[in-house]
Scaffold this motif. Sequence first.
Motif, PDB file in Angstrom:
ATOM      1  N   GLN A 507      41.085  51.459  -9.780  1.00 55.99           N
ATOM      2  CA  GLN A 507      41.023  50.173  -9.085  1.00 55.99           C
ATOM      3  C   GLN A 507      42.218  49.262  -9.369  1.00 55.99           C
ATOM      4  O   GLN A 507      42.251  48.131  -8.898  1.00 55.99           O
ATOM      5  N   ASN A 508      43.212  49.762 -10.105  1.00 50.23           N
ATOM      6  CA  ASN A 508      44.436  48.988 -10.345  1.00 50.23           C
ATOM      7  C   ASN A 508      45.525  49.481  -9.402  1.00 50.23           C
ATOM      8  O   ASN A 508      45.676  50.691  -9.206  1.00 50.23           O
ATOM      9  N   PRO A 509      46.293  48.562  -8.814  1.00 52.01           N
ATOM     10  CA  PRO A 509      47.356  48.995  -7.898  1.00 52.01           C
ATOM     11  C   PRO A 509      48.343  49.924  -8.598  1.00 52.01           C
ATOM     12  O   PRO A 509      48.636  49.764  -9.790  1.00 52.01           O
ATOM     13  N   VAL A 510      48.821  50.907  -7.874  1.00 47.95           N
ATOM     14  CA  VAL A 510      49.867  51.786  -8.394  1.00 47.95           C
ATOM     15  C   VAL A 510      51.090  50.937  -8.706  1.00 47.95           C
ATOM     16  O   VAL A 510      51.392  49.983  -7.981  1.00 47.95           O
ATOM     17  N   PRO A 511      51.807  51.233  -9.808  1.00 48.48           N
ATOM     18  CA  PRO A 511      52.967  50.408 -10.180  1.00 48.48           C
ATOM     19  C   PRO A 511      53.890  50.133  -9.008  1.00 48.48           C
ATOM     20  O   PRO A 511      54.156  51.008  -8.189  1.00 48.48           O
ATOM     21  N   PHE A 512      54.387  48.894  -8.955  1.00 49.83           N
ATOM     22  CA  PHE A 512      55.173  48.423  -7.813  1.00 49.83           C
ATOM     23  C   PHE A 512      56.385  49.308  -7.562  1.00 49.83           C
ATOM     24  O   PHE A 512      56.797  49.510  -6.432  1.00 49.83           O
ATOM     25  N   GLY A 513      56.978  49.844  -8.625  1.00 51.68           N
ATOM     26  CA  GLY A 513      58.203  50.624  -8.463  1.00 51.68           C
ATOM     27  C   GLY A 513      58.043  51.864  -7.623  1.00 51.68           C
ATOM     28  O   GLY A 513      59.013  52.415  -7.134  1.00 51.68           O
ATOM     29  N   LEU A 514      56.780  52.315  -7.433  1.00 48.93           N
ATOM     30  CA  LEU A 514      56.556  53.515  -6.633  1.00 48.93           C
ATOM     31  C   LEU A 514      56.454  53.215  -5.153  1.00 48.93           C
ATOM     32  O   LEU A 514      56.520  54.102  -4.325  1.00 48.93           O
ATOM     33  N   LYS A 515      56.239  51.953  -4.813  1.00 46.83           N
ATOM     34  CA  LYS A 515      56.057  51.622  -3.416  1.00 46.83           C
ATOM     35  C   LYS A 515      57.347  51.868  -2.631  1.00 46.83           C
ATOM     36  O   LYS A 515      58.455  51.682  -3.132  1.00 46.83           O
ATOM     37  N   ASP A 516      57.176  52.295  -1.400  1.00 44.36           N
ATOM     38  CA  ASP A 516      58.303  52.577  -0.515  1.00 44.36           C
ATOM     39  C   ASP A 516      59.232  53.634  -1.098  1.00 44.36           C
ATOM     40  O   ASP A 516      60.435  53.618  -0.878  1.00 44.36           O
ATOM     41  N   THR A 517      58.667  54.545  -1.880  1.00 43.58           N
ATOM     42  CA  THR A 517      59.451  55.613  -2.484  1.00 43.58           C
ATOM     43  C   THR A 517      59.227  56.895  -1.706  1.00 43.58           C
ATOM     44  O   THR A 517      58.110  57.210  -1.314  1.00 43.58           O
ATOM     45  N   THR A 518      60.282  57.637  -1.502  1.00 41.95           N
ATOM     46  CA  THR A 518      60.197  58.900  -0.787  1.00 41.95           C
ATOM     47  C   THR A 518      60.083  60.047  -1.783  1.00 41.95           C
ATOM     48  O   THR A 518      60.830  60.101  -2.762  1.00 41.95           O
ATOM     49  N   PHE A 519      59.143  60.965  -1.526  1.00 39.23           N
ATOM     50  CA  PHE A 519      58.914  62.109  -2.389  1.00 39.23           C
ATOM     51  C   PHE A 519      59.115  63.390  -1.593  1.00 39.23           C
ATOM     52  O   PHE A 519      58.931  63.406  -0.373  1.00 39.23           O
ATOM     53  N   PRO A 520      59.456  64.479  -2.277  1.00 40.59           N
ATOM     54  CA  PRO A 520      59.450  65.774  -1.584  1.00 40.59           C
ATOM     55  C   PRO A 520      58.032  66.121  -1.181  1.00 40.59           C
ATOM     56  O   PRO A 520      57.109  66.037  -1.995  1.00 40.59           O
ATOM     57  N   THR A 521      57.828  66.490   0.055  1.00 41.55           N
ATOM     58  CA  THR A 521      56.477  66.710   0.582  1.00 41.55           C
ATOM     59  C   THR A 521      55.719  67.764  -0.210  1.00 41.55           C
ATOM     60  O   THR A 521      54.505  67.639  -0.410  1.00 41.55           O
ATOM     61  N   LEU A 522      56.404  68.791  -0.697  1.00 38.94           N
ATOM     62  CA  LEU A 522      55.729  69.887  -1.387  1.00 38.94           C
ATOM     63  C   LEU A 522      55.765  69.736  -2.895  1.00 38.94           C
ATOM     64  O   LEU A 522      55.567  70.706  -3.628  1.00 38.94           O
ATOM     65  N   GLY A 523      55.993  68.512  -3.386  1.00 40.68           N
ATOM     66  CA  GLY A 523      56.003  68.286  -4.830  1.00 40.68           C
ATOM     67  C   GLY A 523      55.415  66.941  -5.191  1.00 40.68           C
ATOM     68  O   GLY A 523      56.060  66.121  -5.842  1.00 40.68           O
ATOM     69  N   LEU A 524      54.159  66.697  -4.785  1.00 37.97           N
ATOM     70  CA  LEU A 524      53.556  65.371  -4.958  1.00 37.97           C
ATOM     71  C   LEU A 524      52.946  65.158  -6.333  1.00 37.97           C
ATOM     72  O   LEU A 524      52.863  64.029  -6.806  1.00 37.97           O
ATOM     73  N   PHE A 525      52.485  66.245  -6.980  1.00 38.64           N
ATOM     74  CA  PHE A 525      51.737  66.080  -8.229  1.00 38.64           C
ATOM     75  C   PHE A 525      52.690  66.140  -9.424  1.00 38.64           C
ATOM     76  O   PHE A 525      52.661  67.049 -10.247  1.00 38.64           O
ATOM     77  N   THR A 526      53.552  65.134  -9.488  1.00 41.15           N
ATOM     78  CA  THR A 526      54.552  65.079 -10.541  1.00 41.15           C
ATOM     79  C   THR A 526      54.218  63.981 -11.535  1.00 41.15           C
ATOM     80  O   THR A 526      53.477  63.043 -11.236  1.00 41.15           O
ATOM     81  N   GLU A 527      54.789  64.077 -12.719  1.00 45.15           N
ATOM     82  CA  GLU A 527      54.544  63.056 -13.732  1.00 45.15           C
ATOM     83  C   GLU A 527      55.111  61.708 -13.314  1.00 45.15           C
ATOM     84  O   GLU A 527      54.673  60.668 -13.788  1.00 45.15           O
ATOM     85  N   ALA A 528      56.104  61.714 -12.421  1.00 44.94           N
ATOM     86  CA  ALA A 528      56.658  60.440 -11.950  1.00 44.94           C
ATOM     87  C   ALA A 528      55.601  59.621 -11.227  1.00 44.94           C
ATOM     88  O   ALA A 528      55.646  58.397 -11.193  1.00 44.94           O
ATOM     89  N   LEU A 529      54.642  60.323 -10.655  1.00 50.47           N
ATOM     90  CA  LEU A 529      53.619  59.624  -9.884  1.00 50.47           C
ATOM     91  C   LEU A 529      52.296  59.531 -10.630  1.00 50.47           C
ATOM     92  O   LEU A 529      51.632  58.502 -10.593  1.00 50.47           O
ATOM     93  N   MET A 530      51.916  60.610 -11.313  1.00 54.46           N
ATOM     94  CA  MET A 530      50.583  60.662 -11.909  1.00 54.46           C
ATOM     95  C   MET A 530      50.668  60.969 -13.398  1.00 54.46           C
ATOM     96  O   MET A 530      50.857  62.113 -13.797  1.00 54.46           O
TER      97      MET A 530
END
Length: 770
Positions: A507-530
């Motif tokens: 229920q907490n917003p994802v850190p602001f720095g991730l917003k409007d960030t482009t990721f490789p479509t086939l590599g979403l489950f990375t430590e940078a995100l989660m």
Amino acid sequence: MSHSPSRKKIGLQLQQIGTGYSAKIWPGIVDCAESRNVDLIMFPGQSLENPYGFNYQYNLIYQQMNEKNLDALILYTSLIGNFVDLQVVQQFCHSIKGIPVISVGAEIPGIPSIIIDNKSGIKEMVQHLVHEHKARRIAFFKGPESNWEAEERFVAFQEEMAAQNLPVEENLIARGDFTLHTTPAAMDELLAKCGELPDAIIFANDEMALRSLDYLEEKGFSVPKQIAVTGFDDIDQCRFTTPQLTSIRQPLYEMAWKAVETALDMLDGKPVENVISLPTKVVVRTSCGCPLEIISEMYRTIEKVRDTPSFDNEADSMYNYIASHLSPKCLNERENIIGTMIHKLLSLPDLLPSENELQYRRFEFTELFQKTLEKEIRLKMVIKDWLLILTAISQSLYTVKMSLKKEREIQLNLRLCSLVTSELSEILQNTQNNNINNVQKTLREVLGSLSSIVQMDQLIEDLHSQLPLLDVKTFYLYAYKKPWEHERGAKWKTPESIEFINGMVDQNPVPFGLKDTTFPTLGLFTEALMTYPIGRTLLIYPLFFREVHYGLIIFELSKDTVFVIESLVTTISSVIKGISLYNSKERIEEKLRNALMELEENNEVLNNLSITDELTGLYNRRGFMKLALQQHRLNIQMKKKSLMIFLDVDGLKIVNDVHGHDEGDWIIQMTGEVIKKTFRNMDILARFGGDEFCVFTPNAGKEVFEVFKKRLSSHVIDLNKNSGKPFNLSISIGAVECNYEDEHSLEDFMKQADEELYKEKRRKKEARLK
């Protein structure tokens, strides 16, 4: 892949999560993953080449099952291959490179496989129908022709029918596809060709069998009175139909748990078995003609303990013997409390105390038992198992040496405990139904709120506020830069990158720095995100509408409201489609507005060109007639007078002949300028062509005509004085008053004004001749 070395990421491919066979699969994997503190990524991507609607679009997420996202992958090959043959499934499994793969359901060469013994369950079912229900003509409802499990079950049916010296009649064989969609049509075909109704039908899975129960009732047939029906898989819905469905239970929970352990062993470099085969077992219920499941289990329990030897009040020995005849699910973590109950019951004195003391002891015993059940409810255990446990204890008592009064008191205590169990079971069921109703009500409200959204910001706001109401507290939403299309049978052409739109974690917003960030479509489950301190279970879904893909969404699994997630995905997909259409509509409308403005400007220019005189800028005849007619009608309504004035340039032909047409054009232009200076802004000024001009002056009668003549003469004199031309401008003028009481038309007044003009010109000519 980059992640914390202390926690691994295990992938799970399955068909869906909400209902049916798939819903029985994932709990064991989730429980094992949580116990081992690993991340679990679930890919509910439907069967390969699913023929129904646009379900094939869910296959998109299987591209996410790669070494960038996962350390190991569990494939439920028995589900993914519903509509393709085993060779296609094998190719699919071996196409996944760089990570260990475990197959559950199908034996895949070169890949550790956890399978079930399909044949033992089917053969046991045939034996049960033949020996317990005297069935002779048994029909078989097959699964998809390409599915190896379906064919294996049919082969087992054929083998056991032969073993029972019974024929397999061709007109008693039907073909389904493991789904409810084709069951009615296949059932119609079976009933049409079977002649006399068969004694029983064995279905190759529960989903087809459950649909047939309803369909046979619609057709007027009674199950099991006229025909017995059985299934395969023992999904939860089997217990909640009327009649309850007799089925074949797969050890799905054990298979799931074993799959996770096998994956972790492979990652740790430990040896694993190539093939692990687990047995299946018939679960009899009322659809084959047997009593209710609880009654059948009670009979079996009574039979098991009927020959219990005398224990001479040895409670521990009595417990051990009873426990050996109860199923493991009944004994699940209950050993201590069962032993305590037996000790308390057998410790009652042979010489019973007073009635008041007895009532107190009964209350104390039932209160202890009630607290036990309440604890089990909190632990989500099945408290109805106690009915079997209490029955086993009751049946064993007669072998223990005690007084009749003591035995009666113990039996009374056990009956009180049975009543407590039934009461709490009913309360629990009502509570669960109430909770489900509340969740469904909340879901309807949430879906209703989402369905009206037309802007992405509003969608994000609603997801943050509405999803926690459904116990969904973590999500990640992605969108492709541009929607793209995928047709059935085409090769996937997924965009290389995808934009992270928004999300929340607990229920907490994802850190602001991730917003409007482009990721490789086939590599979403990375430590940078989660990055989480503990393991989590996540689900990934494609967001699409028909052929068009818009993005992806990731949810954290919530066991209590798991069935709402797929409804959310469908609605969010539709909302994003609506947002896309709305934005396209806005862009189109903006372009249209700009085009209309440009068109209006062009029309205005064209209109001006069509009603104005190019040389003077005054109206032409067309423009004059249009505007003067409108003003004339208005004057009549307002009962106002007006003047119709005609003007003509004197001697224009002489100027053209002597000085040239350029000087003639100058004369015309200057006449226009003089007329503009002479008359008012409200007056309608026009050049009719050549040297003829016309003016319509609203709200002005013949009394002001002389004013206009003098003003015109003055401007002409000034022009001639300052022009430096070898000729002078001369203008003749004639006018007529347009009275609102007259019935003349505008054309009549124009004709009269023209006649007045030529009277003026004749006077001038006569004056020059004199």
